[in-house]
Write an enzyme that holds these catalytic residues in place. Structure first.
Site, PDB file in Angstrom:
ATOM      1  N   HIS A 120       0.872  -1.183   0.000  1.00  0.00           N
ATOM      2  CA  HIS A 120       0.000   0.000   0.000  1.00  0.00           C
ATOM      3  C   HIS A 120       0.908   1.233   0.000  1.00  0.00           C
ATOM      4  CE1 HIS A 120      -2.749   2.973   1.873  1.00  0.00           C
ATOM      5  NE2 HIS A 120      -3.756   2.159   1.603  1.00  0.00           N
ATOM      6  N   ASP A 197       2.916  -4.306   8.086  1.00  0.00           N
ATOM      7  CA  ASP A 197       1.710  -3.514   7.880  1.00  0.00           C
ATOM      8  C   ASP A 197       0.534  -4.475   8.046  1.00  0.00           C
ATOM      9  OD1 ASP A 197      -0.556  -2.353   6.850  1.00  0.00           O
ATOM     10  OD2 ASP A 197       0.391  -1.623   5.011  1.00  0.00           O
ATOM     11  N   LYS A 223     -10.595  -0.147  10.304  1.00  0.00           N
ATOM     12  CA  LYS A 223     -10.725  -1.387   9.529  1.00  0.00           C
ATOM     13  C   LYS A 223     -11.078  -2.584  10.398  1.00  0.00           C
ATOM     14  CE  LYS A 223      -7.987   0.268   5.681  1.00  0.00           C
ATOM     15  NZ  LYS A 223      -6.790   0.165   4.843  1.00  0.00           N
TER      16      LYS A 223
HETATM   17  C1  LIG Z   1      -5.817   0.848   4.651  1.00  0.00           C
HETATM   18  C2  LIG Z   1      -4.421   0.390   4.569  1.00  0.00           C
HETATM   19  C3  LIG Z   1      -3.359   1.195   4.968  1.00  0.00           C
HETATM   20  C4  LIG Z   1      -3.545   2.603   5.462  1.00  0.00           C
HETATM   21  O1  LIG Z   1      -4.376   2.672   6.548  1.00  0.00           O
HETATM   22  P1  LIG Z   1      -4.902   4.100   7.082  1.00  0.00           P
HETATM   23  O2  LIG Z   1      -6.009   3.723   7.977  1.00  0.00           O
HETATM   24  O3  LIG Z   1      -5.358   4.851   5.861  1.00  0.00           O
HETATM   25  O4  LIG Z   1      -3.757   4.747   7.760  1.00  0.00           O
HETATM   26  C5  LIG Z   1      -2.086   0.678   4.891  1.00  0.00           C
HETATM   27  N1  LIG Z   1      -1.865  -0.558   4.439  1.00  0.00           N
HETATM   28  C6  LIG Z   1      -2.856  -1.363   4.039  1.00  0.00           C
HETATM   29  C7  LIG Z   1      -2.550  -2.752   3.562  1.00  0.00           C
HETATM   30  C8  LIG Z   1      -4.165  -0.914   4.079  1.00  0.00           C
HETATM   31  O5  LIG Z   1      -5.153  -1.706   3.675  1.00  0.00           O
END
Ligand SMILES: *Cc1c(COP(=O)(O)O)cnc(C)c1O
Length: 403
Positions: A120, A197, A223
């Site tokens: 990402h 991540d 999320k």
């Molecule tokens: C959504 C996401 C991010 C970023 O998350 P934020 O909530 O926008 O900071 C980073 N990596 C992955 C794999 C994601 O799905």
């Protein structure tokens, strides 16, 4: 577990979109909130609100207890060894930037930072910025056409000059569950730090950071059914104690004089300023909710949806999937013929189906496949096979209109 019962917990799932029932399949972008999370945030503001870690008055103590109890829940959620290893952030992006900035003093032009081809943007740009500041080299582990990392190449990229290996646990654009354990093992040979991540793994699979043995693990509240503006950076105590703070201000200090400031112990050293207290409390409520159902059980629901939806989508003529790894989480990226993803997504919305179209904050992946973007359906445990059926009907009607 009854799907209907779970769906009752999420008020937004009962609204309509353009007069049709909402079918929400954009969970990789953000998840919906159960009533218990909404109530926890609302109750925080109506019963508890005060600044934390400061006042001696009762409300301040209640607020402090509430956010520190959220820290304990978060520790348990990812099985961190110690509560001090849980830093509250604004989200995954904030967590990665914190580490990339704090690392600056340890990195020079002889070093390299290793990421992967399926990251990402949040796990690309902060490292590029670190490389620009320090002269270090950015290396990229390539992937194959299925969206699977080429591990033999990873072995060549990670070496004695690698300072950080920063990789995604699950790809938000392709759904691949990546072999992060193997990457950790490679990095261990050279004492490189590993950041995972976890924005897509925390919501979708049980996570045990001690078992993963990564040095850092980041995820976003929004999320995992928690509020926006709150997230978590887990770091091993030794690293967190070694790294300098990313921001200065209140909360993060022990003593301040104009000559010298000494920093607070972890986790507060990394939590400058008044934190997002309501967000923390909402995070705690979301974690209670997920753990009450059990991440293993919730993952099984999403696995079933992934399998069912994939088999249904396969029947559509001209279907092209992007991300066909054997180990996948509930994300399906696709194109149909040469229909533009934006056109398909816009029509599907008219039928009440919320999917994502575009590059999904992963432009290098789209470049790799030579496409402008995809349509992405991503599942959460509150989705059902009926949602998939509704999506299929909408796709069929939309494609007819676009062909
Ligand atoms: C959504 C996401 C991010 C970023 O998350 P934020 O909530 O926008 O900071 C980073 N990596 C992955 C794999 C994601 O799905």
């Amino acid at each position: 577990m009854k799907a209907a019962q779970i769906r009752r917990d999420f008020p937004i799932l009962h609204r309509t979109i353009h007069g049709k029932p909402l079918i929400y399949l954009d969970n990789a972008a953000s998840t919906q909130k159960p009533q218990v999370v909404i109530d926890a945030v609302s109750n925080y503001y109506s019963e508890i609100n005060a600044n934390v870690h400061r006042g001696n008055h009762l409300l301040s103590q209640l607020a402090t207890d509430a956010v520190e109890s959220a820290r304990d829940k978060t520790r348990a959620f990812i099985n961190a060894g110690e509560r001090e290893e849980i830093i509250f952030t604004k989200g995954t992006t904030d967590g990665i930037n914190t580490v990339a900035s704090s690392m600056s003093g340890f990195v020079n032009h002889l070093h390299n930072i290793v990421i992967s081809a399926s990251e990402h943007h949040a796990n690309i740009v902060p490292w590029q910025m670190l490389c620009e500041r320090t002269g270090a080299e950015l290396r990229v582990i390539p992937m194959d056409k299925k969206g699977v990392w080429i591990l033999d190449e990873a072995r060549e990229k990670i070496d004695q000059n690698t300072m950080v290996v920063a990789v995604g646990h699950i790809s938000n654009a392709l759904g691949t569950i990546n072999p992060v354990e193997e990457i950790v093992a490679m990095a261990r040979k050279f004492d490189a730090a590993v950041l995972i991540d976890g924005a897509q793994s925390a919501p979708h699979i049980p996570v045990d950071v001690q078992h993963l043995d990564a040095d850092f693990y980041c995820f976003s509240g929004h999320k995992i059914c928690a509020p926006t503006g709150i997230g978590v950076l887990y770091g091993k105590r030794a690293w967190l104690e070694k790294l300098p703070p990313y921001q200065g201000g209140g909360e993060m200090i022990k003593t301040v004089t104009f000559q010298k400031t000494t920093y607070a112990d972890i986790p507060f050293k990394f939590e400058a300023g008044t934190p997002n207290m309501a967000g923390m409390v909402g995070m705690g409520a979301a974690i209670d909710y997920l753990m009450h159902h059990g991440m293993v059980n919730l993952a099984a629901i999403e696995d079933d949806l992934l399998e069912y939806a994939t088999s249904q989508l396969k029947t559509i003529e001209g279907m092209r999937f992007f991300g066909t790894a054997e180990k996948k989480a509930g994300v399906i990226s696709f194109l149909i013929d040469d229909i533009h993803p934006y056109d398909l997504g816009t029509l599907m919305d008219k039928f009440g189906i919320a999917v994502r179209t575009g590059h999904h904050c992963a432009q290098p992946i789209m470049d790799f496949f030579g496409i402008p973007g995809t349509v992405r359906a991503s599942f959460a445990f509150y989705n059902t096979r009926e949602d998939v059926d509704a999506m299929m009907a909408a796709i069929k009607k939309s494609v007819q209109m676009l062909r």
